[in-house]
Design an enzyme around this catalytic site. Structure first.
Site, PDB file in Angstrom:
ATOM      1  N   SER A 111      47.316   4.068 155.168  1.00 54.86           N
ATOM      2  CA  SER A 111      47.816   4.252 153.806  1.00 54.86           C
ATOM      3  C   SER A 111      47.418   5.601 153.201  1.00 54.86           C
ATOM      4  CB  SER A 111      47.330   3.114 152.900  1.00 54.86           C
ATOM      5  OG  SER A 111      47.773   1.883 153.383  1.00 54.86           O
ATOM      6  N   ARG A 125      46.020 -10.542 138.570  1.00 59.02           N
ATOM      7  CA  ARG A 125      45.572  -9.549 139.561  1.00 59.02           C
ATOM      8  C   ARG A 125      44.335  -8.785 139.080  1.00 59.02           C
ATOM      9  NH1 ARG A 125      48.611  -7.948 143.599  1.00 59.02           N
ATOM     10  NH2 ARG A 125      47.802  -5.835 143.414  1.00 59.02           N
ATOM     11  N   HIS A 165      40.600  -7.315 140.643  1.00 58.15           N
ATOM     12  CA  HIS A 165      40.013  -5.971 140.581  1.00 58.15           C
ATOM     13  C   HIS A 165      38.615  -6.029 139.956  1.00 58.15           C
ATOM     14  CE1 HIS A 165      43.634  -4.349 142.100  1.00 58.15           C
ATOM     15  NE2 HIS A 165      44.360  -4.522 141.002  1.00 58.15           N
ATOM     16  N   SER A 218      45.004   5.067 144.891  1.00 63.46           N
ATOM     17  CA  SER A 218      45.764   6.041 145.686  1.00 63.46           C
ATOM     18  C   SER A 218      46.836   6.697 144.818  1.00 63.46           C
ATOM     19  CB  SER A 218      46.419   5.345 146.880  1.00 63.46           C
ATOM     20  OG  SER A 218      47.542   4.595 146.447  1.00 63.46           O
ATOM     21  N   ASP A 263      40.827  -3.541 150.112  1.00 59.23           N
ATOM     22  CA  ASP A 263      42.143  -4.146 149.935  1.00 59.23           C
ATOM     23  C   ASP A 263      42.019  -5.660 149.774  1.00 59.23           C
ATOM     24  OD1 ASP A 263      44.858  -4.255 149.721  1.00 59.23           O
ATOM     25  OD2 ASP A 263      45.289  -3.660 151.781  1.00 59.23           O
ATOM     26  N   LEU A 265      21.911   8.322 148.360  1.00 59.69           N
ATOM     27  CA  LEU A 265      23.279   7.967 148.786  1.00 59.69           C
ATOM     28  C   LEU A 265      24.328   8.715 147.958  1.00 59.69           C
ATOM     29  CD1 LEU A 265      25.290   5.906 150.274  1.00 59.69           C
ATOM     30  CD2 LEU A 265      25.106   4.559 148.177  1.00 59.69           C
TER      31      LEU A 265
HETATM   32  C1  FPP Z   1      43.835  -2.876 146.642  1.00 60.50           C
HETATM   33  O1  FPP Z   1      43.981  -4.269 146.526  1.00 60.50           O
HETATM   34  C2  FPP Z   1      42.844  -2.436 145.681  1.00 60.50           C
HETATM   35  C3  FPP Z   1      43.039  -1.488 144.743  1.00 60.50           C
HETATM   36  C4  FPP Z   1      44.297  -0.749 144.600  1.00 60.50           C
HETATM   37  C5  FPP Z   1      41.989  -1.165 143.774  1.00 60.50           C
HETATM   38  C6  FPP Z   1      40.632  -1.134 144.356  1.00 60.50           C
HETATM   39  C7  FPP Z   1      39.631  -1.040 143.279  1.00 60.50           C
HETATM   40  C8  FPP Z   1      38.464  -1.703 143.285  1.00 60.50           C
HETATM   41  C9  FPP Z   1      38.065  -2.587 144.401  1.00 60.50           C
HETATM   42  C10 FPP Z   1      37.487  -1.539 142.201  1.00 60.50           C
HETATM   43  C11 FPP Z   1      37.067  -0.105 142.111  1.00 60.50           C
HETATM   44  C12 FPP Z   1      35.872   0.031 141.323  1.00 60.50           C
HETATM   45  C13 FPP Z   1      35.511   1.178 140.713  1.00 60.50           C
HETATM   46  C14 FPP Z   1      34.190   1.225 140.106  1.00 60.50           C
HETATM   47  C15 FPP Z   1      36.376   2.345 140.569  1.00 60.50           C
HETATM   48  P1  FPP Z   1      45.393  -4.833 146.096  1.00 60.50           P
HETATM   49  O2  FPP Z   1      45.434  -4.916 144.622  1.00 60.50           O
HETATM   50  O3  FPP Z   1      46.476  -4.015 146.717  1.00 60.50           O
HETATM   51  O4  FPP Z   1      45.347  -6.272 146.736  1.00 60.50           O
HETATM   52  P2  FPP Z   1      46.590  -7.059 147.352  1.00 60.50           P
HETATM   53  O5  FPP Z   1      47.050  -6.266 148.533  1.00 60.50           O
HETATM   54  O6  FPP Z   1      45.983  -8.353 147.735  1.00 60.50           O
HETATM   55  O7  FPP Z   1      47.615  -7.183 146.271  1.00 60.50           O
END
Ligand code: FPP
Length: 261
Positions: free
Chosen positions: A211, A48, A52, A80, A35, A146
């Site tokens: 969550s 944003r 990511h 999610s 997160d 892994l």
């Molecule tokens: C939550 O942060 C993060 C996500 C919804 C996406 C997580 C995805 C990655 C870390 C990359 C995944 C990589 C692969 C290879 C599939 P947020 O956007 O809700 O952050 P915020 O709460 O600060 O807005």
């Protein structure tokens, strides 16, 4: 669900002896709610999706480190069932991340003998994302190192509903009897049926909630929360979590050792 230092490779022993860990127990299964990507980007006046993208680099870093430490399963909450509510451009970007990630990381995945798996409703993902994930899972299915398990379009309540439907169908058609149903039976219908339960759950960015993540599977898991935003999470932060985990006294509701006397 613990793994002893005995039998570890030289590299793993060196990592543990480098003062980074003072104990010999490494959690077998670590699950992470990644997160804070959005806030990381906002702090830098970036879009944003830049957060990511950086978060994806952290995935690579942490998968490598978990592998070096001898962690057996790393489950990462990447998308999610609620994340569909985000703006279209962000959802599209997130759906393209597996391809971006695997395009560059796949040779190392094979070299490290990493097995890619997924939990979540695959069918609702864009076909291109499905194909990338299916291909990665297929190519790594015989790997024995892994397990890098992505939760994509995953929601724990939806998982439990789907498990219950399958189980009830089998009761109705007589394959199993109601009397035979126990906790282990439920496990078999979940998407995690082939995995051990997580030993350690980490959530980044200061949020302290689950969550809708692995509600059944986390019943006895140790939780560790950090203010660190996911793109800033690194090897040291993971080791901090593991060190804290190693100090915990897991009793699974019972008593341990001398407490029993
Ligand atoms: C939550 O942060 C993060 C996500 C919804 C996406 C997580 C995805 C990655 C870390 C990359 C995944 C990589 C692969 C290879 C599939 P947020 O956007 O809700 O952050 P915020 O709460 O600060 O807005």
């Amino acid at each position: 669900m613990f793994k002893k230092i005995l039998g570890k490779t030289k590299k793993q022993k060196r990592l543990l002896e480098d003062g980074q860990s003072n104990n010999e127990l490494i959690p077998s299964h670590i699950a992470i709610i990644m997160d804070g990507n959005g806030r990381w980007a906002k702090k830098r006046a970036m879009p944003r999706i830049a957060g990511h993208h950086e978060g994806m680099q952290t995935v690579r870093k942490i998968a490598r480190y978990a592998d070096d430490l001898g962690v057996k399963v790393l489950t990462l909450y990447a998308f999610s069932t609620e994340n569909w509510k985000r703006p279209r451009t962000e959802v599209d970007y997130l759906m393209g991340l597996p391809q971006k990630f695997l395009n560059s990381f796949m040779p190392e995945v094979m070299e490290r003998n990493i097995k890619i798996t997924m939990i979540g409703d695959m069918d609702a993902l864009p076909v291109s994302t499905q194909n990338v994930l299916k291909d990665a899972m297929n190519r790594t299915k015989n790997n024995t190192g892994l397990i890098l398990n992505f939760a994509m379009n995953y929601g724990s309540r939806a998982e439990i509903v789907s498990a219950m439907k399958k189980m009830i169908l089998e009761v109705e058609n007589g394959t199993i009897s109601i009397d035979s149903i126990e906790e282990g039976t439920i496990n078999q219908y979940l998407m995690t049926s082939d995995l051990p339960e997580p030993d350690l759950l980490i959530r980044t960015s200061g949020e302290v909630r689950l969550s809708n993540f692995m509600l059944w599977q986390l019943a006895y898991t140790e939780f560790w929360f950090t203010e660190t935003l996911w793109p800033d999470f690194n090897e040291q932060t993971l080791m901090e979590a593991i060190n804290d985990f190693q100090k915990r006294n897991r009793r699974y509701g019972g008593l341990k050792g001398e407490e029993i006397k």
